[in-house]
Scaffold this motif. Structure first.
Motif, PDB file in Angstrom:
ATOM      1  N   ASP A 179      -8.325  -8.488   2.596  1.00 50.32           N
ATOM      2  CA  ASP A 179      -7.755  -7.364   1.732  1.00 50.32           C
ATOM      3  C   ASP A 179      -6.085  -7.321   2.195  1.00 50.32           C
ATOM      4  O   ASP A 179      -5.715  -6.685   3.386  1.00 50.32           O
ATOM      5  CB  ASP A 179      -8.363  -5.989   2.129  1.00 50.32           C
ATOM      6  CG  ASP A 179      -7.895  -4.804   1.295  1.00 50.32           C
ATOM      7  OD1 ASP A 179      -6.475  -4.818   0.848  1.00 50.32           O
ATOM      8  OD2 ASP A 179      -8.526  -3.707   1.024  1.00 50.32           O
ATOM      9  N   GLU A 180      -5.413  -7.751   1.442  1.00 51.91           N
ATOM     10  CA  GLU A 180      -3.814  -7.731   1.550  1.00 51.91           C
ATOM     11  C   GLU A 180      -3.143  -6.381   1.600  1.00 51.91           C
ATOM     12  O   GLU A 180      -2.570  -6.196   2.520  1.00 51.91           O
ATOM     13  CB  GLU A 180      -3.289  -8.659   0.351  1.00 51.91           C
ATOM     14  CG  GLU A 180      -1.687  -8.626   0.844  1.00 51.91           C
ATOM     15  CD  GLU A 180      -1.036  -9.455  -0.397  1.00 51.91           C
ATOM     16  OE1 GLU A 180       0.237  -9.566  -0.167  1.00 51.91           O
ATOM     17  OE2 GLU A 180      -1.500  -9.850  -1.290  1.00 51.91           O
ATOM     18  N   ASN A 181      -3.597  -5.230   0.702  1.00 47.16           N
ATOM     19  CA  ASN A 181      -3.195  -4.236   1.037  1.00 47.16           C
ATOM     20  C   ASN A 181      -3.698  -3.295   2.280  1.00 47.16           C
ATOM     21  O   ASN A 181      -2.739  -2.613   2.838  1.00 47.16           O
ATOM     22  CB  ASN A 181      -3.933  -3.129  -0.141  1.00 47.16           C
ATOM     23  CG  ASN A 181      -3.188  -1.897  -0.231  1.00 47.16           C
ATOM     24  OD1 ASN A 181      -2.002  -1.674  -0.303  1.00 47.16           O
ATOM     25  ND2 ASN A 181      -4.173  -0.919  -0.159  1.00 47.16           N
ATOM     26  N   TYR A 182      -4.769  -3.666   2.758  1.00 46.67           N
ATOM     27  CA  TYR A 182      -5.298  -3.177   4.096  1.00 46.67           C
ATOM     28  C   TYR A 182      -4.268  -3.697   5.008  1.00 46.67           C
ATOM     29  O   TYR A 182      -4.239  -2.856   6.036  1.00 46.67           O
ATOM     30  CB  TYR A 182      -6.555  -3.714   4.277  1.00 46.67           C
ATOM     31  CG  TYR A 182      -7.373  -3.461   5.538  1.00 46.67           C
ATOM     32  CD1 TYR A 182      -7.617  -1.965   6.120  1.00 46.67           C
ATOM     33  CD2 TYR A 182      -7.747  -4.144   6.578  1.00 46.67           C
ATOM     34  CE1 TYR A 182      -8.361  -1.679   7.178  1.00 46.67           C
ATOM     35  CE2 TYR A 182      -8.096  -4.173   7.538  1.00 46.67           C
ATOM     36  CZ  TYR A 182      -8.414  -2.670   7.990  1.00 46.67           C
ATOM     37  OH  TYR A 182      -9.025  -2.442   9.204  1.00 46.67           O
ATOM     38  N   ARG A 183      -4.141  -5.048   4.984  1.00 47.44           N
ATOM     39  CA  ARG A 183      -2.988  -5.577   6.388  1.00 47.44           C
ATOM     40  C   ARG A 183      -1.752  -4.939   6.298  1.00 47.44           C
ATOM     41  O   ARG A 183      -1.220  -4.749   7.258  1.00 47.44           O
ATOM     42  CB  ARG A 183      -2.998  -6.896   5.879  1.00 47.44           C
ATOM     43  CG  ARG A 183      -4.260  -7.722   6.367  1.00 47.44           C
ATOM     44  CD  ARG A 183      -4.052  -9.510   6.190  1.00 47.44           C
ATOM     45  NE  ARG A 183      -3.526 -10.007   5.033  1.00 47.44           N
ATOM     46  CZ  ARG A 183      -4.061 -10.745   4.041  1.00 47.44           C
ATOM     47  NH1 ARG A 183      -5.559 -10.216   3.875  1.00 47.44           N
ATOM     48  NH2 ARG A 183      -3.510 -10.778   3.172  1.00 47.44           N
ATOM     49  N   LYS A 184      -1.319  -4.572   4.837  1.00 49.40           N
ATOM     50  CA  LYS A 184       0.008  -3.973   4.781  1.00 49.40           C
ATOM     51  C   LYS A 184      -0.070  -2.745   5.432  1.00 49.40           C
ATOM     52  O   LYS A 184       1.015  -2.144   6.097  1.00 49.40           O
ATOM     53  CB  LYS A 184       0.392  -3.884   3.291  1.00 49.40           C
ATOM     54  CG  LYS A 184       0.772  -5.259   2.712  1.00 49.40           C
ATOM     55  CD  LYS A 184       1.126  -5.341   1.353  1.00 49.40           C
ATOM     56  CE  LYS A 184       1.779  -6.513   0.690  1.00 49.40           C
ATOM     57  NZ  LYS A 184       1.976  -6.411  -0.843  1.00 49.40           N
ATOM     58  N   ARG A 185      -1.302  -1.970   5.158  1.00 50.40           N
ATOM     59  CA  ARG A 185      -1.289  -0.573   5.617  1.00 50.40           C
ATOM     60  C   ARG A 185      -1.328  -0.539   7.274  1.00 50.40           C
ATOM     61  O   ARG A 185      -0.634   0.167   7.811  1.00 50.40           O
ATOM     62  CB  ARG A 185      -2.427   0.236   5.131  1.00 50.40           C
ATOM     63  CG  ARG A 185      -2.516   0.506   3.731  1.00 50.40           C
ATOM     64  CD  ARG A 185      -3.938   1.046   3.436  1.00 50.40           C
ATOM     65  NE  ARG A 185      -4.115   2.051   4.138  1.00 50.40           N
ATOM     66  CZ  ARG A 185      -5.435   2.611   4.286  1.00 50.40           C
ATOM     67  NH1 ARG A 185      -6.502   1.978   3.784  1.00 50.40           N
ATOM     68  NH2 ARG A 185      -5.669   3.750   5.174  1.00 50.40           N
ATOM     69  N   LEU A 186      -1.893  -1.805   7.724  1.00 49.09           N
ATOM     70  CA  LEU A 186      -2.090  -1.928   9.268  1.00 49.09           C
ATOM     71  C   LEU A 186      -0.358  -2.108   9.705  1.00 49.09           C
ATOM     72  O   LEU A 186      -0.077  -1.430  10.866  1.00 49.09           O
ATOM     73  CB  LEU A 186      -2.702  -3.106   9.593  1.00 49.09           C
ATOM     74  CG  LEU A 186      -4.455  -2.307   9.695  1.00 49.09           C
ATOM     75  CD1 LEU A 186      -5.334  -3.756   9.753  1.00 49.09           C
ATOM     76  CD2 LEU A 186      -4.472  -1.606  10.522  1.00 49.09           C
ATOM     77  N   ILE A 187       0.139  -3.089   9.093  1.00 51.33           N
ATOM     78  CA  ILE A 187       1.605  -3.512   9.531  1.00 51.33           C
ATOM     79  C   ILE A 187       2.488  -2.380   9.507  1.00 51.33           C
ATOM     80  O   ILE A 187       3.212  -2.117  10.523  1.00 51.33           O
ATOM     81  CB  ILE A 187       2.214  -4.731   8.576  1.00 51.33           C
ATOM     82  CG1 ILE A 187       1.270  -6.131   8.861  1.00 51.33           C
ATOM     83  CG2 ILE A 187       3.546  -4.763   8.879  1.00 51.33           C
ATOM     84  CD1 ILE A 187       1.694  -7.075   7.964  1.00 51.33           C
ATOM     85  N   SER A 188       2.459  -1.550   8.476  1.00 55.10           N
ATOM     86  CA  SER A 188       3.027  -0.501   8.420  1.00 55.10           C
ATOM     87  C   SER A 188       2.871   0.565   9.575  1.00 55.10           C
ATOM     88  O   SER A 188       3.865   1.111  10.277  1.00 55.10           O
ATOM     89  CB  SER A 188       2.865   0.297   6.992  1.00 55.10           C
ATOM     90  OG  SER A 188       3.698   1.603   7.110  1.00 55.10           O
ATOM     91  N   LYS A 189       1.577   0.895  10.002  1.00 53.57           N
ATOM     92  CA  LYS A 189       1.325   1.744  10.956  1.00 53.57           C
ATOM     93  C   LYS A 189       1.740   1.052  12.293  1.00 53.57           C
ATOM     94  O   LYS A 189       2.465   1.878  13.039  1.00 53.57           O
ATOM     95  CB  LYS A 189      -0.210   1.914  11.233  1.00 53.57           C
ATOM     96  CG  LYS A 189      -0.452   2.575  12.359  1.00 53.57           C
ATOM     97  CD  LYS A 189      -2.072   3.178  12.171  1.00 53.57           C
ATOM     98  CE  LYS A 189      -2.488   4.016  13.433  1.00 53.57           C
ATOM     99  NZ  LYS A 189      -1.959   5.323  13.312  1.00 53.57           N
ATOM    100  N   TYR A 190       1.542  -0.193  12.638  1.00 45.72           N
ATOM    101  CA  TYR A 190       2.179  -0.843  13.970  1.00 45.72           C
ATOM    102  C   TYR A 190       3.558  -0.688  13.938  1.00 45.72           C
ATOM    103  O   TYR A 190       4.217  -0.649  14.967  1.00 45.72           O
ATOM    104  CB  TYR A 190       1.442  -2.243  14.024  1.00 45.72           C
ATOM    105  CG  TYR A 190       0.385  -1.976  14.345  1.00 45.72           C
ATOM    106  CD1 TYR A 190      -0.094  -1.690  15.731  1.00 45.72           C
ATOM    107  CD2 TYR A 190      -0.855  -2.711  13.760  1.00 45.72           C
ATOM    108  CE1 TYR A 190      -1.406  -1.788  16.198  1.00 45.72           C
ATOM    109  CE2 TYR A 190      -2.244  -2.499  14.410  1.00 45.72           C
ATOM    110  CZ  TYR A 190      -2.675  -2.185  15.418  1.00 45.72           C
ATOM    111  OH  TYR A 190      -3.531  -2.152  15.901  1.00 45.72           O
ATOM    112  N   GLN A 191       4.372  -0.872  12.752  1.00 49.71           N
ATOM    113  CA  GLN A 191       5.872  -0.921  12.840  1.00 49.71           C
ATOM    114  C   GLN A 191       6.293   0.533  13.237  1.00 49.71           C
ATOM    115  O   GLN A 191       7.317   0.635  13.963  1.00 49.71           O
ATOM    116  CB  GLN A 191       6.528  -1.230  11.480  1.00 49.71           C
ATOM    117  CG  GLN A 191       6.274  -2.627  10.891  1.00 49.71           C
ATOM    118  CD  GLN A 191       6.536  -3.133   9.803  1.00 49.71           C
ATOM    119  OE1 GLN A 191       6.730  -2.157   8.785  1.00 49.71           O
ATOM    120  NE2 GLN A 191       7.170  -4.274   9.618  1.00 49.71           N
TER     121      GLN A 191
END
Length: 333
Positions: A172-184
Motif C-alpha cells: 500500500d503506497e498510500n499507507y507508506r506515505k502516511r507513515l513517512i509523513s508521521k515520521y517526518q
C-alpha cells in the motif's frame, strides 16, 4: 478517556481489606503507562498501596475482557511468587468481586523507580538484572492444567507473527506515505538518540526491495516454537527497580504466555534502546525475526487513534518501530 482514580466503592473495599481509616487516606493518580483501568496509589501513614480497578461502567462491553486480564495478572503473579518471589511483588490481593487488584506501590520514597536509570553504569546493572530475570522465567515449566488456568496460550507471539503490518507496508503506497509523513513530523522534535532510527525507517519506507526482505523474515517468526514462558510486556513502565537493593519487581502479567527463545529479552532490549540505553553487551539475546515483525506491528499500530485522550501511545509505538528498524539494520550489517 483521561486517567481516572478509583471509585468510592473500590476505596471502601481497600480500606476494609487492609483495616485503614478511609478518612485519613491520601489517594493520588500514578503517572506513566497505558491503561483503560482506574489506577491509584493509596497512602496511609508509612504504607503505600497500588490499586488497579476494572470499572465495568466505563470499559467496552461488560468489561469481561478487562476482568479476565485482571484475574490473569493476579494468578500469574501468585504462580511466579511460588517460583521466583524476588522478581514479583511481595504480596498481591484481588478483592471487591475480583474487580480490584492491590499490591505494594514500590514508591520513590522507598528507593524504587519505574524508569530506565539515567547513568550508563546504573543502566547496565538494571539491564543485567532484567535479562537475568527473563532467563529465569524461560526455565519455568507449567503442566497442562496450570497452562489452562493461567491462560498461557501464545496470543501475543501469534498476533505479532500474523499482524501483516510489513505486508501492508509492501503493498500500500498510500499507507507508506502516511507513515513517512508521521515520521517526518516526529523527526522535528525527536530526542538525539531517536533521530538516526527515525531517519532509517523513513529510508526503509522508500525501499521496496528491503521491505520485501522484511516480509520474508517476519514470516519466519510464526515457525518458531513457543517453548519458553515469558511476561510478554517487559518494558520500563512495568519494572520497579531499587538500585540500593539491586532488585527488580515485574508487574502487569496479563500478557504472559509461552513464546520462542529470547522473546522477552528482545522486547525488553528494544524498549531499553528506545530509552537511550547502550544494549550492545546483550545483542546476542535479540530475536531477529521478532524485530522484523516489530517493525510491522508498531507501524500499523501507530496510525490508530490514541487509546486515551491526550496520550502519547501512538508516538511511542512509532518510535519503537524506528528502534526496531535501527537494530535490524545493525544485525544485518
Amino acid at each position: 478517556m483521561s486517567r481516572l482514580v478509583i471509585t468510592e466503592s473500590a476505596l471502601d473495599a481497600v480500606a476494609k481489606k487492609f483495616e485503614l481509616d478511609k478518612n485519613a487516606l491520601e489517594v493520588k493518580t500514578p503517572s506513566g503507562g497505558y491503561s483503560r483501568n482506574r489506577l491509584a496509589i493509596i497512602k496511609s501513614n508509612h504504607r503505600q498501596i497500588f490499586v488497579k480497578e476494572v470499572d465495568t461502567t466505563i470499559v467496552p462491553g461488560s468489561g469481561q475482557e478487562e476482568l479476565g486480564w485482571l484475574k490473569k495478572d493476579y494468578l500469574c503473579m501468585k504462580a511466579i511468587q511460588a517460583k521466583y518471589p524476588e522478581i514479583v511483588p511481595d504480596w498481591i490481593e484481588l478483592i471487591h468481586d475480583d474487580k480490584v487488584l492491590c499490591m505494594p506501590a514500590y514508591s520513590s520514597e522507598s528507593g524504587w523507580q519505574w524508569h530506565l536509570p539515567n547513568q550508563p553504569e546504573e543502566q547496565a546493572k538494571y539491564i543485567e538484572l532484567v535479562v537475568n530475570a527473563i532467563d529465569s522465567l524461560e526455565k519455568l515449566k507449567f503442566d497442562k492444567s496450570e497452562i489452562a488456568k493461567l491462560n498461557l496460550a501464545p496470543v501475543f507471539k501469534d498476533d505479532l507473527a500474523s499482524n501483516k503490518g510489513i505486508e501492508l507496508m509492501a503493498s500500500d503506497e498510500n499507507y507508506r506515505k502516511r507513515l513517512i509523513s508521521k515520521y517526518q513530523k516526529l523527526l522535528v522534535s525527536a530526542q538525539p538518540h531517536l533521530q538516526e532510527p527515525i531517519k532509517q525507517i523513513i529510508t526503509l519506507l522508500g525501499d521496496a526491495k528491503k521491505i520485501q526482505e522484511l516480509v520474508k523474515e517476519g514470516q519466519k517468526l510464526a515457525a518458531q516454537p513457543n517453548d519458553y514462558f515469558g511476561h510478554c510486556d517487559i518494558r520500563t513502565d512495568n519494572i520497579a527497580y531499587n538500585p540500593k537493593l539491586a532488585q527488580i519487581k515485574l508487574v502487569d502479567w496479563n500478557w504472559a504466555s509461552y513464546t520462542p527463545k529470547n522473546f522477552g529479552a528482545t522486547e525488553f532490549l528494544v524498549n531499553a534502546k528506545l530509552g537511550g540505553a547502550d544494549i550492545e553487551p546483550w545483542t546476542d539475546k535479540l530475536n531477529r525475526e521478532m524485530i522484523a515483525s516489530f517493525i510491522g506491528l508498531f507501524t500499523r499500530s501507530c496510525l490508530k487513534d490514541e487509546l486515551v485522550e491526550g496520550g502519547s501511545l501512538r508516538d511511542y509505538q512509532a518510535n519503537t518501530a524506528a528502534i526496531a528498524t535501527y537494530l535490524h539494520n545493525k544485525l544485518s550489517s
